[in-house]
Structure formats: structure tokens, C-alpha cells
Design a protein around this motif. Structure first.
Motif, PDB file in Angstrom:
ATOM      1  N   ALA A   1      -9.158  -4.157   4.143  1.00  0.00           N
ATOM      2  CA  ALA A   1      -8.326  -4.547   3.275  1.00  0.00           C
ATOM      3  C   ALA A   1      -6.949  -5.215   4.195  1.00  0.00           C
ATOM      4  O   ALA A   1      -6.864  -4.384   5.067  1.00  0.00           O
ATOM      5  CB  ALA A   1      -7.749  -3.202   2.420  1.00  0.00           C
TER       6      ALA A   1
ATOM      7  N   LEU B   1       0.845  -1.141   0.048  1.00  0.00           N
ATOM      8  CA  LEU B   1      -0.109  -0.103   0.235  1.00  0.00           C
ATOM      9  C   LEU B   1       0.935   1.332  -0.108  1.00  0.00           C
ATOM     10  O   LEU B   1       1.707   1.454   0.909  1.00  0.00           O
ATOM     11  CB  LEU B   1      -0.980  -0.291   1.259  1.00  0.00           C
ATOM     12  CG  LEU B   1      -1.715   1.280   1.562  1.00  0.00           C
ATOM     13  CD1 LEU B   1      -2.578   1.667   0.382  1.00  0.00           C
ATOM     14  CD2 LEU B   1      -2.419   1.085   2.759  1.00  0.00           C
TER      15      LEU B   1
ATOM     16  N   LEU C   1      -6.123  -0.117  -3.962  1.00  0.00           N
ATOM     17  CA  LEU C   1      -7.234  -0.487  -2.971  1.00  0.00           C
ATOM     18  C   LEU C   1      -8.485   0.303  -3.285  1.00  0.00           C
ATOM     19  O   LEU C   1      -9.446  -0.390  -3.134  1.00  0.00           O
ATOM     20  CB  LEU C   1      -6.906  -0.282  -1.541  1.00  0.00           C
ATOM     21  CG  LEU C   1      -5.606  -1.055  -0.980  1.00  0.00           C
ATOM     22  CD1 LEU C   1      -5.421  -0.849   0.496  1.00  0.00           C
ATOM     23  CD2 LEU C   1      -6.255  -2.710  -1.282  1.00  0.00           C
TER      24      LEU C   1
END
Length: 190
Positions: free
Chosen positions: A150, A127, A133
Motif C-alpha cells: 500500500a 492512513l 486499507l
């Protein structure tokens, strides 16, 4: 997850441009035992959620999502970065910018494998800016389902993605959050 942090410290390499190379255990060569432990950890962290399916994006997300889906006893689905001839017309699609590759992709997922009314957990390896995402959450919503959260292996906490997604209400659980990194100092964790 301390085991993952130790592995990043010992085997990860920080490259210029805020790139963390973990190819020898996560993105090219896979440490199966470590991934199994990560899958169990994500299942533990999301044990309070009803999860019907795990969703990820090709290619590196697949290896991470598999042990999570196995630990949760649910199907795993991956989105493709390009529509291929073997994917019929019935797809959900969204445009996503990849930090690692420095380009945009139109990500597709067959409607057959992302049904309405489900609770879907997103799993990915990194990330950074949050575009992947956010795009996957949008695909889930297009399907009439709910993104329950997530699970991220490595979050670059010094970039805005995690903060922005959490502010939008998406539950993000990261196994390792990097506060800063450089080729000289390596990774500093939160």
C-alpha cells in the motif's frame, strides 16, 4: 518525501479531532505537479514488485492513484462507496469504516476490473486507523489476487493503523508520516 512535508507545513491546517486539512493541494483542489512527483516516488518505492494493477477507493484516492498507475504503466481501478445502478451484480464487497466521515460504507468493485491472479498495489491519500486499507486488501484477496503493498500519501503515525497493518504483513510505504499534530504546533513528522 520532503517536498510533500514542506507543502503540508505551508498549506495544511490541523483541525480539532486529529483532522489534517490539505484540501488546497490534495483533496479538493489538486496540485498536478506534486501528484506527478508522488506517482513517480511510489513507482520508485515499489520498483522491486511486479504490479499488474493499482486499486484505490473513491473519491480522494483517485487523484493520487492515477499518477501512480501512469508511472507504473498499469490500469487503475477504484472501488465505489455505494453500489450504483450502473454496477452489475458481479461485484466484490466489503464493509469499511471511514475515520474522516465517521461512518461505515459498503465498498464495491466490479469483478470485471479486479481479475484473479494479479499483483495489486493499493494507493490512498490518508492512513489513520487502517480500516480502508484492510478492506481493500480483503477485496483483492476475494478476487484471488495478491495485495503487494500500500502506498499512502499521509500516514497519521500516532494512530495504530500503519503499525497494525505492517504487523499483519502488509507492506506500507508512506510519503509523509505525522508523529503528532495540533492546531497550535501544526504537524511534527517522523
Amino acid at each position: 518525501m520532503e517536498l510533500l512535508k514542506q507543502r503540508i507545513r505551508s498549506d495544511g491546517r490541523v483541525l480539532p479531532g486529529n483532522i489534517l486539512k490539505v484540501s488546497n493541494f490534495l483533496n479538493h483542489q489538486i496540485d498536478i505537479e506534486l501528484l506527478d512527483k508522488m506517482g513517480e516516488e511510489f513507482a520508485r518505492r515499489f520498483a522491486d514488485c511486479k504490479i499488474d494493477r493499482v486499486l484505490t477507493i473513491e473519491a480522494s484516492g483517485i487523484a493520487v492513484a492515477y499518477p501512480v498507475a501512469r508511472a507504473l504503466h498499469v490500469p487503475m481501478v477504484f472501488c465505489k462507496k455505494n453500489k450504483t445502478k450502473n454496477v452489475d451484480e458481479g461485484v466484490y464487497s466489503v464493509d469499511i469504516h471511514s475515520f474522516t466521515h465517521g461512518r461505515d460504507y459498503t465498498v464495491v468493485c466490479s469483478k470485471d476490473y479486479l481479475p484473479a491472479g494479479e499483483n495489486v498495489l493499493i494507493i490512498d491519500d490518508f492512513l489513520a486507523n487502517g480500516c480502508a486499507l484492510e478492506g481493500l486488501a480483503e477485496l483483492i484477496r476475494q478476487a484471488g489476487s495478491t495485495p503487494v503493498g500500500a502506498g499512502i500519501v499521509i500516514e497519521k503515525g500516532f494512530q495504530e493503523g500503519g503499525k497494525l497493518l505492517r504487523e499483519k504483513g502488509l507492506r506500507v510505504e508512506s510519503l509523509a508520516i505525522i508523529e503528532s499534530m495540533s492546531p497550535e504546533t501544526g504537524c511534527i513528522f517522523r
